[in-house]
Design a protein around this motif. Structure first.
Motif, PDB file in Angstrom:
ATOM      1  N   ARG A 263       0.849  -1.185   0.000  1.00  0.00           N
ATOM      2  CA  ARG A 263       0.000   0.000   0.000  1.00  0.00           C
ATOM      3  C   ARG A 263       0.888   1.239   0.000  1.00  0.00           C
ATOM      4  NH1 ARG A 263      -4.686  -1.581   4.349  1.00  0.00           N
ATOM      5  NH2 ARG A 263      -5.471  -3.344   3.172  1.00  0.00           N
ATOM      6  N   PRO A 264       0.497   2.227  -0.757  1.00  0.00           N
ATOM      7  CA  PRO A 264       1.290   3.457  -0.749  1.00  0.00           C
ATOM      8  C   PRO A 264       1.132   4.171   0.597  1.00  0.00           C
ATOM      9  CG  PRO A 264      -0.679   3.736  -2.074  1.00  0.00           C
ATOM     10  CD  PRO A 264      -0.612   2.290  -1.689  1.00  0.00           C
ATOM     11  N   SER A 265       2.177   4.855   1.020  1.00  0.00           N
ATOM     12  CA  SER A 265       2.154   5.584   2.278  1.00  0.00           C
ATOM     13  C   SER A 265       1.208   6.766   2.171  1.00  0.00           C
ATOM     14  CB  SER A 265       3.565   6.070   2.621  1.00  0.00           C
ATOM     15  OG  SER A 265       3.535   6.802   3.821  1.00  0.00           O
ATOM     16  N   LEU A 266       0.426   6.977   3.221  1.00  0.00           N
ATOM     17  CA  LEU A 266      -0.507   8.093   3.223  1.00  0.00           C
ATOM     18  C   LEU A 266       0.195   9.417   3.534  1.00  0.00           C
ATOM     19  CD1 LEU A 266      -3.477   6.434   5.141  1.00  0.00           C
ATOM     20  CD2 LEU A 266      -3.245   6.768   2.692  1.00  0.00           C
ATOM     21  N   ASN A 267       1.318   9.365   4.228  1.00  0.00           N
ATOM     22  CA  ASN A 267       2.021  10.568   4.648  1.00  0.00           C
ATOM     23  C   ASN A 267       3.388  10.638   3.980  1.00  0.00           C
ATOM     24  OD1 ASN A 267      -0.086  11.119   6.507  1.00  0.00           O
ATOM     25  ND2 ASN A 267       0.808   9.627   7.908  1.00  0.00           N
ATOM     26  N   ASP A 268       3.786  11.842   3.589  1.00  0.00           N
ATOM     27  CA  ASP A 268       5.126  12.008   3.052  1.00  0.00           C
ATOM     28  C   ASP A 268       6.121  12.118   4.215  1.00  0.00           C
ATOM     29  OD1 ASP A 268       4.372  14.453   3.968  1.00  0.00           O
ATOM     30  OD2 ASP A 268       5.075  15.590   2.234  1.00  0.00           O
ATOM     31  N   GLU A 269       7.384  12.260   3.915  1.00  0.00           N
ATOM     32  CA  GLU A 269       8.423  12.235   4.948  1.00  0.00           C
ATOM     33  C   GLU A 269       8.292  13.396   5.925  1.00  0.00           C
ATOM     34  OE1 GLU A 269      10.972  10.050   6.864  1.00  0.00           O
ATOM     35  OE2 GLU A 269      10.192   9.453   4.911  1.00  0.00           O
ATOM     36  N   ALA A 270       7.911  14.567   5.460  1.00  0.00           N
ATOM     37  CA  ALA A 270       7.756  15.730   6.346  1.00  0.00           C
ATOM     38  C   ALA A 270       6.602  15.512   7.320  1.00  0.00           C
ATOM     39  CB  ALA A 270       7.535  16.993   5.524  1.00  0.00           C
ATOM     40  N   ALA A 271       5.491  15.026   6.824  1.00  0.00           N
ATOM     41  CA  ALA A 271       4.340  14.768   7.689  1.00  0.00           C
ATOM     42  C   ALA A 271       4.667  13.664   8.689  1.00  0.00           C
ATOM     43  CB  ALA A 271       3.131  14.389   6.851  1.00  0.00           C
ATOM     44  N   ARG A 272       5.404  12.667   8.259  1.00  0.00           N
ATOM     45  CA  ARG A 272       5.792  11.575   9.153  1.00  0.00           C
ATOM     46  C   ARG A 272       6.659  12.098  10.297  1.00  0.00           C
ATOM     47  NH1 ARG A 272       7.733   5.754   7.354  1.00  0.00           N
ATOM     48  NH2 ARG A 272       5.893   6.154   6.115  1.00  0.00           N
ATOM     49  N   GLY A 273       7.607  12.986   9.980  1.00  0.00           N
ATOM     50  CA  GLY A 273       8.458  13.574  11.015  1.00  0.00           C
ATOM     51  C   GLY A 273       7.651  14.364  12.026  1.00  0.00           C
ATOM     52  N   ALA A 274       6.676  15.141  11.540  1.00  0.00           N
ATOM     53  CA  ALA A 274       5.829  15.927  12.432  1.00  0.00           C
ATOM     54  C   ALA A 274       4.988  15.014  13.324  1.00  0.00           C
ATOM     55  CB  ALA A 274       4.934  16.857  11.625  1.00  0.00           C
ATOM     56  N   LEU A 275       4.479  13.936  12.759  1.00  0.00           N
ATOM     57  CA  LEU A 275       3.683  12.990  13.552  1.00  0.00           C
ATOM     58  C   LEU A 275       4.524  12.307  14.623  1.00  0.00           C
ATOM     59  CD1 LEU A 275       1.516  11.338  10.768  1.00  0.00           C
ATOM     60  CD2 LEU A 275       0.700  12.822  12.592  1.00  0.00           C
ATOM     61  N   ILE A 276       5.753  12.005  14.320  1.00  0.00           N
ATOM     62  CA  ILE A 276       6.642  11.366  15.302  1.00  0.00           C
ATOM     63  C   ILE A 276       6.920  12.329  16.438  1.00  0.00           C
ATOM     64  CG2 ILE A 276       8.994  10.512  15.662  1.00  0.00           C
ATOM     65  CD1 ILE A 276       8.796   9.234  12.855  1.00  0.00           C
ATOM     66  N   VAL A 277       7.152  13.614  16.131  1.00  0.00           N
ATOM     67  CA  VAL A 277       7.395  14.614  17.185  1.00  0.00           C
ATOM     68  C   VAL A 277       6.170  14.724  18.078  1.00  0.00           C
ATOM     69  CG1 VAL A 277       7.737  17.084  17.596  1.00  0.00           C
ATOM     70  CG2 VAL A 277       9.105  15.898  15.861  1.00  0.00           C
ATOM     71  N   LEU A 278       4.974  14.791  17.494  1.00  0.00           N
ATOM     72  CA  LEU A 278       3.738  14.872  18.286  1.00  0.00           C
ATOM     73  C   LEU A 278       3.534  13.617  19.128  1.00  0.00           C
ATOM     74  CD1 LEU A 278       1.300  16.483  15.715  1.00  0.00           C
ATOM     75  CD2 LEU A 278       2.216  17.543  17.781  1.00  0.00           C
ATOM     76  N   TRP A 279       3.825  12.458  18.553  1.00  0.00           N
ATOM     77  CA  TRP A 279       3.641  11.191  19.263  1.00  0.00           C
ATOM     78  C   TRP A 279       4.570  11.122  20.472  1.00  0.00           C
ATOM     79  CZ3 TRP A 279       6.922   6.546  18.333  1.00  0.00           C
ATOM     80  CH2 TRP A 279       6.454   5.425  19.032  1.00  0.00           C
ATOM     81  N   GLU A 280       5.833  11.507  20.280  1.00  0.00           N
ATOM     82  CA  GLU A 280       6.788  11.476  21.388  1.00  0.00           C
ATOM     83  C   GLU A 280       6.437  12.521  22.442  1.00  0.00           C
ATOM     84  OE1 GLU A 280      10.555  11.899  19.460  1.00  0.00           O
ATOM     85  OE2 GLU A 280      10.675   9.783  18.928  1.00  0.00           O
ATOM     86  N   ALA A 281       5.929  13.686  22.017  1.00  0.00           N
ATOM     87  CA  ALA A 281       5.559  14.740  22.979  1.00  0.00           C
ATOM     88  C   ALA A 281       4.349  14.326  23.806  1.00  0.00           C
ATOM     89  CB  ALA A 281       5.264  16.036  22.240  1.00  0.00           C
TER      90      ALA A 281
END
Length: 77
Positions: free
Chosen positions: A57-75
């Motif tokens: 399946r193609p990724s729903l998020n590009d690399e920039a969005a993925r980085g932002a989601l990881i920061v939010l998840w860790e916070a």
């Protein structure tokens, strides 16, 4: 369905005498519609393991969005 039938008949075909192999082969051809030589190859081959079909399946998020989601998840811990 053809492979299920082949798996069911394969052991009986391997253990049969030449005369019985002909009868089993004719029954198998009538049931599956295989050509004679193809039916012989199928019955003499080892059974194929069932493989699971997977798809990418193609990724729903590009690399920039993925980085932002990881920061939010860790916070959010």
């Amino acid at each position: 369905m053809r492979m299920e039938l082949a798996n069911a008949v394969r052991d009986r075909y391997a253990a049969a005498t030449t005369k019985d192999k002909r009868r089993i082969l004719e029954e198998f051809i009538a049931a599956t519609g295989y050509h004679e030589k193809s039916a012989i190859r199928v019955l003499n081959s080892p059974p194929e393991p069932k493989s699971r079909q997977t798809r990418q399946r193609p990724s729903l998020n590009d690399e920039a969005a993925r980085g932002a989601l990881i920061v939010l998840w860790e916070a959010s811990d």
